[in-house]
Design an enzyme around this catalytic site. Structure first.
Site, PDB file in Angstrom:
ATOM      1  N   ASP A  51      -7.129   3.903  10.697  1.00 55.57           N
ATOM      2  CA  ASP A  51      -7.073   4.091  12.147  1.00 55.57           C
ATOM      3  C   ASP A  51      -7.395   5.517  12.578  1.00 55.57           C
ATOM      4  O   ASP A  51      -7.524   5.782  13.772  1.00 55.57           O
ATOM      5  CB  ASP A  51      -5.682   3.732  12.676  1.00 55.57           C
ATOM      6  CG  ASP A  51      -5.368   2.251  12.545  1.00 55.57           C
ATOM      7  OD1 ASP A  51      -6.303   1.478  12.268  1.00 55.57           O
ATOM      8  OD2 ASP A  51      -4.200   1.874  12.718  1.00 55.57           O
ATOM      9  N   MET A  73     -12.729  -7.618   6.928  1.00 58.54           N
ATOM     10  CA  MET A  73     -14.074  -7.294   6.449  1.00 58.54           C
ATOM     11  C   MET A  73     -14.312  -5.788   6.488  1.00 58.54           C
ATOM     12  O   MET A  73     -14.965  -5.223   5.610  1.00 58.54           O
ATOM     13  CB  MET A  73     -15.118  -7.993   7.327  1.00 58.54           C
ATOM     14  CG  MET A  73     -15.110  -9.508   7.229  1.00 58.54           C
ATOM     15  SD  MET A  73     -16.168 -10.246   8.481  1.00 58.54           S
ATOM     16  CE  MET A  73     -17.736  -9.467   8.072  1.00 58.54           C
TER      17      MET A  73
END
Length: 530
Positions: A271, A428
């Site tokens: 993040d 993914m």
């Protein structure tokens, strides 16, 4: 000579003389006049800290002439083991470093946290520059190192593992390296494997973590007991904010027991929400991979009438992936992140903007971070807050919720036919190998960690500060979460690129402004403000 100013919950500090070459605690204290602290009622987590601020100066220290230099120093093993011997760095004999102009980093080399200054500005916060030191505090044949990975997956973990092993072996001649399997639990469940350059030779080509991972399971006493029983004296911990807090507890327990164990953290978060450092490893790879999902959504909505595509990207509290992926793609019409509250109905709301774009282009793409709009989702679904094993709030699927809200509004209220396409590429994006840029970055992080541990530093983490790698106290990267600042130019660039509404005129706008002002106060709280 250095002078250290200590603020321990009092507005009346003490000043102590400190010899940087001795690596022992200050011995002479004398009080300074009382200083007036700038009152910021919104900063309880900062004001309660018992931080040691060291201001570098000449022998004739005069507080009134202080230029505002602050060194956020990292602990050294000699702090609690003053008689620890040192040895010449093996890199002196290394062919790889034979022609390097300046092989070793000086103890006086520091990296500035703030490089944009004005005339008359204080020098501000600095960190020790990372790199090899002329003296080391471990003999190569006595080193027994271990590596552990904790928390969620991120591109580049295997590269960091590989380069720690190769750095210890190739640069310092260390042959005894253990891999702790399955996160922190692996310490006391005794799941380990021997790591050599041959074993880790090609793991950087794979996603995930070669050592496996887990959330939670941190038991400081059990972990340090295992470290002590195994004779481990270097611990490399790869993980996010919660993992680094665990690393700090391990260091504190090691210090309490007086063990010669260097604890080094390598910050990991997809993040990009780690404070202080420029960015976290794996972030560039994640942004690059996100382009595939956004491009797929754009193709889908272009191919149907009134197509609206929603792509949900990672970002629990920080919207960096969504923001940078949007800026990189240029096909996104609206980006929604946790830091910027939005609203659906009414003038200036999301529904109005979607309708305008559909009339103009007959399609649109929305990128939303997973942590955005969680209050709306919880209220709509009447869900209670739950947490995972690491203490993180379990997020509701804002992508599915927003898809349904848009569909219901345009079908039932606006009586418009609309084609919704929802793509969630979360796993993914984080499960792939790191790209070339992140591979290089991971190599620098790993080697910096190895150099720091061999030099006797402990309780530190590594990372680039203004493009220069530095040693940072772990507390500095765990106290605050790095978030997108809506008052910065980068968010303004995104708004200019997408031409989306700022959502500052609707419900929640006042709180949004207050949050921005609070963040500015935190950013502006420097040594010059006291």
């Amino acid at each position: 000579m250095e002078a250290s100013i200590s603020f321990l919950g009092s507005t009346k500090p003490n000043i102590s003389l400190f010899n940087p070459s001795s690596n022992v605690l200050p011995r002479r204290d004398f009080p300074l006049p009382a200083l007036k602290l700038k009152k910021v009622s919104v900063l309880p987590r900062i004001l309660h800290q018992k931080r040691l601020i060291r201001a570098q100066c000449s022998d004739g220290f005069k507080p009134e002439e202080d230029d505002g230099f602050v060194l956020e120093d990292v602990p050294h093993l000699t702090k609690f083991l003053p008689d620890l011997p040192s040895y010449p760095n093996p890199l002196k004999e290394s062919q790889a470093y034979a022609i390097v102009k300046r092989t070793f980093v000086s103890s006086e080399d520091v990296v500035a946290q703030n490089i944009v200054v004005q005339k008359g500005s204080k020098r501000g916060v600095h960190f020790r520059r990372a790199g090899p030191r002329e003296r080391v505090y471990f003999r190569s044949d006595e080193v027994k190192a271990c590596i552990v990975t904790c928390g969620g997956l991120c591109p580049g973990i295997n590269t960091v593992i590989r380069e720690i092993v190769c750095g210890l072996n190739n640069m310092y001649g260390v042959n005894n390296i253990l891999g702790i399997q399955g996160g922190y639990r692996g310490f006391y469940s005794k799941n380990t494997m021997n790591l050599t350059p041959k074993v880790v030779n090609d793991i950087h080509k794979r996603g995930g973590t070669f050592l496996q991972t887990s959330r939670g399971g941190h038991d400081t006493a059990k972990i340090v007991d295992n470290i002590q029983d195994r004779g481990i004296n270097q611990v490399y911990i790869i993980g996010g904010g919660g993992t680094q807090k665990g690393a700090e507890k391990i260091y504190e327990e090691v210090e309490r027991r007086g063990l010669q164990v260097a604890v080094s953290g390598i910050p990991k978060t997809i993040d990009n929400d780690i404070a202080v450092i420029d960015k976290s490893f794996g972030f560039d790879t994640a942004v690059e991979e996100a382009q595939r999902a956004i491009n797929a959504a754009h193709v889908e909505v272009e191919s149907v009438e009134n197509g609206v595509g929603i792509v949900k990207l990672m970002g629990r509290y920080s919207g960096f992936i969504a923001m940078i992926a949007t800026l990189a793609n240029r096909d996104v019409d609206c980006c929604l992140i946790p830091e910027s509250p939005f609203f659906l109905e009414g003038k200036g709301g999301l529904f109005e903007f979607i309708e305008e774009r559909l009339k103009e282009n007959r399609h649109m793409v929305i990128v939303i971070a997973e942590g955005a709009g969680q209050d709306y989702v919880a209220q709509s679904m009447r869900a209670s807050e739950t947490k995972d094993a690491s203490g993180n709030r379990l997020l509701l699927d804002v992508g599915l919720w927003l898809t349904q809200q848009i569909k219901d509004h345009f079908t039932n209220v606006r009586k418009m036919m609309i084609n919704m396409k929802y793509i969630d590429p979360t796993y993914m994006i984080r499960a792939i190998p790191s790209n070339a840029s992140d591979n290089v970055y991971c190599t620098l992080l790993a080697q910096s960690a190895v150099h720091g541990a061999m030099a006797g530093y402990s309780g530190f983490t590594v990372g680039p500060v203004n493009s220069r790698h530095a040693y940072i106290p772990i507390s500095q990267v765990t106290e605050v979460t790095n978030t997108v600042k809506l008052t910065d130019r980068m968010w303004a660039r995104l708004l200019a690129s997408t031409n989306q509404p700022s959502f500052l005129t609707g419900e929640g706008a006042l709180q949004n402004v207050i949050d921005m002002e609070t963040q500015e106060k935190i950013d502006n709280m420097k040594i010059s403000s006291i």
